[in-house]
Write an enzyme that holds these catalytic residues in place. Structure first.
Site, PDB file in Angstrom:
ATOM      1  N   LYS A   1       2.156  -4.939   3.217  1.00 54.65           N
ATOM      2  CA  LYS A   1       3.307  -4.094   3.526  1.00 54.65           C
ATOM      3  C   LYS A   1       2.909  -2.652   3.277  1.00 54.65           C
ATOM      4  O   LYS A   1       2.789  -2.207   2.136  1.00 54.65           O
ATOM      5  CB  LYS A   1       4.499  -4.476   2.653  1.00 54.65           C
ATOM      6  CG  LYS A   1       5.886  -4.229   3.285  1.00 54.65           C
ATOM      7  CD  LYS A   1       6.241  -2.785   3.500  1.00 54.65           C
ATOM      8  CE  LYS A   1       6.648  -2.120   2.201  1.00 54.65           C
ATOM      9  NZ  LYS A   1       7.150  -0.721   2.417  1.00 54.65           N
ATOM     10  N   PRO A   2       2.660  -1.843   4.339  1.00 55.39           N
ATOM     11  CA  PRO A   2       2.355  -0.427   4.129  1.00 55.39           C
ATOM     12  C   PRO A   2       3.622   0.328   3.741  1.00 55.39           C
ATOM     13  O   PRO A   2       4.733  -0.199   3.835  1.00 55.39           O
ATOM     14  CB  PRO A   2       1.835   0.024   5.501  1.00 55.39           C
ATOM     15  CG  PRO A   2       2.505  -0.901   6.471  1.00 55.39           C
ATOM     16  CD  PRO A   2       2.648  -2.219   5.760  1.00 55.39           C
TER      17      PRO A   2
ATOM     18  N   SER B   1       3.957   3.667  -7.837  1.00 52.73           N
ATOM     19  CA  SER B   1       4.486   4.269  -9.058  1.00 52.73           C
ATOM     20  C   SER B   1       4.544   3.258 -10.190  1.00 52.73           C
ATOM     21  O   SER B   1       4.478   2.038  -9.965  1.00 52.73           O
ATOM     22  CB  SER B   1       5.894   4.815  -8.799  1.00 52.73           C
ATOM     23  OG  SER B   1       6.802   3.749  -8.555  1.00 52.73           O
TER      24      SER B   1
ATOM     25  N   GLU C   1      -2.324  -0.859  -9.450  1.00 53.05           N
ATOM     26  CA  GLU C   1      -2.948   0.467  -9.545  1.00 53.05           C
ATOM     27  C   GLU C   1      -1.814   1.470  -9.426  1.00 53.05           C
ATOM     28  O   GLU C   1      -1.280   1.703  -8.341  1.00 53.05           O
ATOM     29  CB  GLU C   1      -3.986   0.649  -8.435  1.00 53.05           C
ATOM     30  CG  GLU C   1      -5.026   1.727  -8.750  1.00 53.05           C
ATOM     31  CD  GLU C   1      -4.552   3.138  -8.457  1.00 53.05           C
ATOM     32  OE1 GLU C   1      -3.984   3.764  -9.381  1.00 53.05           O
ATOM     33  OE2 GLU C   1      -4.730   3.600  -7.333  1.00 53.05           O
TER      34      GLU C   1
ATOM     35  N   ALA D   1       0.841  -1.204   0.000  1.00 51.62           N
ATOM     36  CA  ALA D   1       0.000   0.000   0.000  1.00 51.62           C
ATOM     37  C   ALA D   1       0.878   1.256   0.000  1.00 51.62           C
ATOM     38  O   ALA D   1       2.003   1.240   0.508  1.00 51.62           O
ATOM     39  CB  ALA D   1      -0.923   0.008   1.212  1.00 51.62           C
ATOM     40  N   PRO D   2       0.371   2.370  -0.529  1.00 47.36           N
ATOM     41  CA  PRO D   2       1.144   3.611  -0.632  1.00 47.36           C
ATOM     42  C   PRO D   2       0.949   4.511   0.586  1.00 47.36           C
ATOM     43  O   PRO D   2       0.179   4.207   1.497  1.00 47.36           O
ATOM     44  CB  PRO D   2       0.547   4.264  -1.878  1.00 47.36           C
ATOM     45  CG  PRO D   2      -0.905   3.881  -1.795  1.00 47.36           C
ATOM     46  CD  PRO D   2      -0.940   2.495  -1.206  1.00 47.36           C
ATOM     47  N   TRP D   3       1.640   5.676   0.545  1.00 43.99           N
ATOM     48  CA  TRP D   3       1.598   6.599   1.676  1.00 43.99           C
ATOM     49  C   TRP D   3       0.609   7.746   1.508  1.00 43.99           C
ATOM     50  O   TRP D   3       0.391   8.510   2.439  1.00 43.99           O
ATOM     51  CB  TRP D   3       2.982   7.185   1.960  1.00 43.99           C
ATOM     52  CG  TRP D   3       3.763   7.694   0.779  1.00 43.99           C
ATOM     53  CD1 TRP D   3       4.849   7.092   0.210  1.00 43.99           C
ATOM     54  CD2 TRP D   3       3.563   8.907   0.043  1.00 43.99           C
ATOM     55  NE1 TRP D   3       5.325   7.840  -0.851  1.00 43.99           N
ATOM     56  CE2 TRP D   3       4.558   8.965  -0.966  1.00 43.99           C
ATOM     57  CE3 TRP D   3       2.647   9.952   0.135  1.00 43.99           C
ATOM     58  CZ2 TRP D   3       4.646  10.023  -1.872  1.00 43.99           C
ATOM     59  CZ3 TRP D   3       2.739  11.005  -0.773  1.00 43.99           C
ATOM     60  CH2 TRP D   3       3.725  11.037  -1.758  1.00 43.99           C
TER      61      TRP D   3
END
Length: 477
Positions: free
Chosen positions: A176-177, A228, A249, A150-152
């Protein structure tokens, strides 16, 4: 003051890393270190997948109604712990607390409740005699174990977009964040632990190499990332090596096509908000504006006036539209784009870091750009709008589609026929008409081209986490 040392969440509890590598977590609000995070070892990741494999044997055989009940309880407990999540997340993202409450916590609860219901509504071809003497039926089954990164930019909501459909379909998860925003995912796993079998939802912490260990592992049947294009390509390669499915995504560069017949005042107001919201750290942000030549100067003036009403602020500032950029790397990236602007570019407003502690950047508008310019072609992921002109419908479509991304877009016009044509010809996974950025749990979100493949949200998103089995039975003579 002793800084907090974070732990992984594996098999229903917090566990120490097996390694010795830790790194500091820095708050974008004041640039101060607030915690230390482990960088996951291969053994850490192995242990998470061992737990997930065992849990999948149980969770995958539960009834849809049992999975629905667990997810509904998770939504309730998130609602009850909203303030804890908001405080933890704002400290590590720089986001505004009122924005997290409305756009992440409230939205995440709604999305979990949607998938709780969707778990009971999976569809397939009707059972029947498609070959004489035989009966055929379709089973939709969970994949088993999935690995997710997952992204920030929206840590809670993006984690929910990952885990909710996976759990609803009966899978177990290793998540995994982002290395800079782990706290809301850890809280989510902690709140979920009493509601699900041990090992159903595991959280591994670390930098990019920890994420690589999660997605390259031989265990998961599907690996998923929101991130990205570069990261997506790496995940796709890792999945291919193990013949695992990939769900990607990735980035975006949304064209916002404004015609002279549109409601220009409404368009300027909506576009400015949709571009600068969350400091522009949104892959669907209305950041690339294309304006019909006859209204080009007028619309720039309207955008500038709207931008003058917008400011960034600290987490408790309820008058601000957005907060800090997430980290020093992202701040440097935005500054780098501005430093490399070509001579033809004109900064209409903004363009600078805000002069105070924290990773704050002014809302910025750039005009005079050409199609090949870097800021037109590349995702900035900051509070920056680019503005170009176009001559006619064909020119608008050509410029709108002339990027490597294909995630989201919008067209602003009062012409019904033009709106229909653009909804067909814009090469993007979402086309908004006279609006930009709203999402609904019932509708899919996902892109084309280098924005990746696979859908989040909706029944389509749930189906991503299932496999299809044909069962055929012969009739007795």
């Amino acid at each position: 003051m002793t800084k907090e040392v974070l732990k992984h969440f594996i098999n229903g509890e917090y566990v120490q890393t097996s390694g010795t590598e830790f790194f500091d977590l820095v708050s974008p609000v004041d640039e101060q270190v607030y915690a230390s995070s482990p960088n996951a070892t291969q053994d850490d990741v192995d242990q998470a997948y061992i737990a997930a494999l065992e849990a999948a044997k149980v969770w995958g055989k539960t009834t849809p109604s049992a999975r629905q009940n667990a997810l509904l309880k998770l939504a309730d407990v998130i609602e009850q712990n909203a303030e804890r999540i908001i405080d933890a997340q704002s400290a590590e993202t720089g986001q505004l607390k009122h924005m997290i409450a409305q756009e992440e916590v409230k939205t995440s609860i709604d999305h979990i409740r949607f998938f709780a219901g969707a778990a009971r509504c999976l569809e397939g071809k009707a059972t029947g005699e498609y070959l004489e003497g035989y009966s055929s039926s379709i089973r939709r089954e969970p994949l088993g174990v999935v690995g997710q990164v997952a992204p920030w930019n929206y840590p809670l909501m993006m984690a929910v977009w990952k885990i909710a459909p996976a759990l609803a379909a009966g899978n177990s998860v290793v998540l995994k964040p982002s290395d800079t925003t782990p706290s809301s995912s850890l809280i989510l796993a902690e709140l979920a632990a009493p509601l699900f079998p041990k090992g159903v939802f595991n959280v591994i912490l670390g930098r990019a190499d920890a994420g690589s260990k999660v997605v390259s592992h031989e265990t998961p049947a599907l690996v998923s990332i929101t991130g990205s294009v570069r990261a997506g390509l790496q995940v796709a390669a890792s999945a291919a090596a193990n013949l695992a499915k990939a769900h990607l995504e990735l980035g975006g560069k949304a064209p916002v096509v404004v015609f002279a017949d549109a409601n220009l005042e409404k368009a300027a107001e909506t576009i400015a908000i949709a571009a600068f919201f969350n400091a522009g750290q949104d892959c669907t942000a209305a950041a690339r504006v294309l304006v019909e030549e006859s209204i080009y100067e007028k619309f720039i003036a309207l955008l500038v006036e709207q931008t003058k009403t917008i400011h960034c602020g600290q987490p408790d500032d309820e008058t601000a539209l957005y907060g800090a950029l997430n980290n020093d790397r992202q701040l440097d990236q935005v500054k780098g784009f501005l430093a490399r602007l070509p001579a033809n570019a004109k900064i209409e407003i903004g363009g600078n870091r805000v002069d105070r502690p924290g990773y704050y950047f002014e809302p910025t508008i750039i005009s005079g750009l050409e199609q090949h310019d870097e800021v037109v072609q590349t995702e900035i992921f900051g509070p920056v709008i680019t503005v170009q002109s176009f001559k006619n419908d064909d020119d608008a479509l050509e410029k709108a589609n002339d990027v490597e991304y294909g995630l989201a877009s919008s067209v602003w016009t009062t012409s019904h026929s033009r709106a229909l044509r653009f909804s067909r010809d814009l090469d993007f996974g979402t086309v908004w008409i006279n609006t930009h950025i709203p999402l609904a749990a019932e509708m899919p979100h996902g892109g084309f081209k280098k924005s990746g493949y696979g859908k989040d949200l909706s029944a389509y998103g749930l189906e991503e986490y299932t496999r299809i089995k044909h069962v055929m039975s012969a009739y007795d003579e």
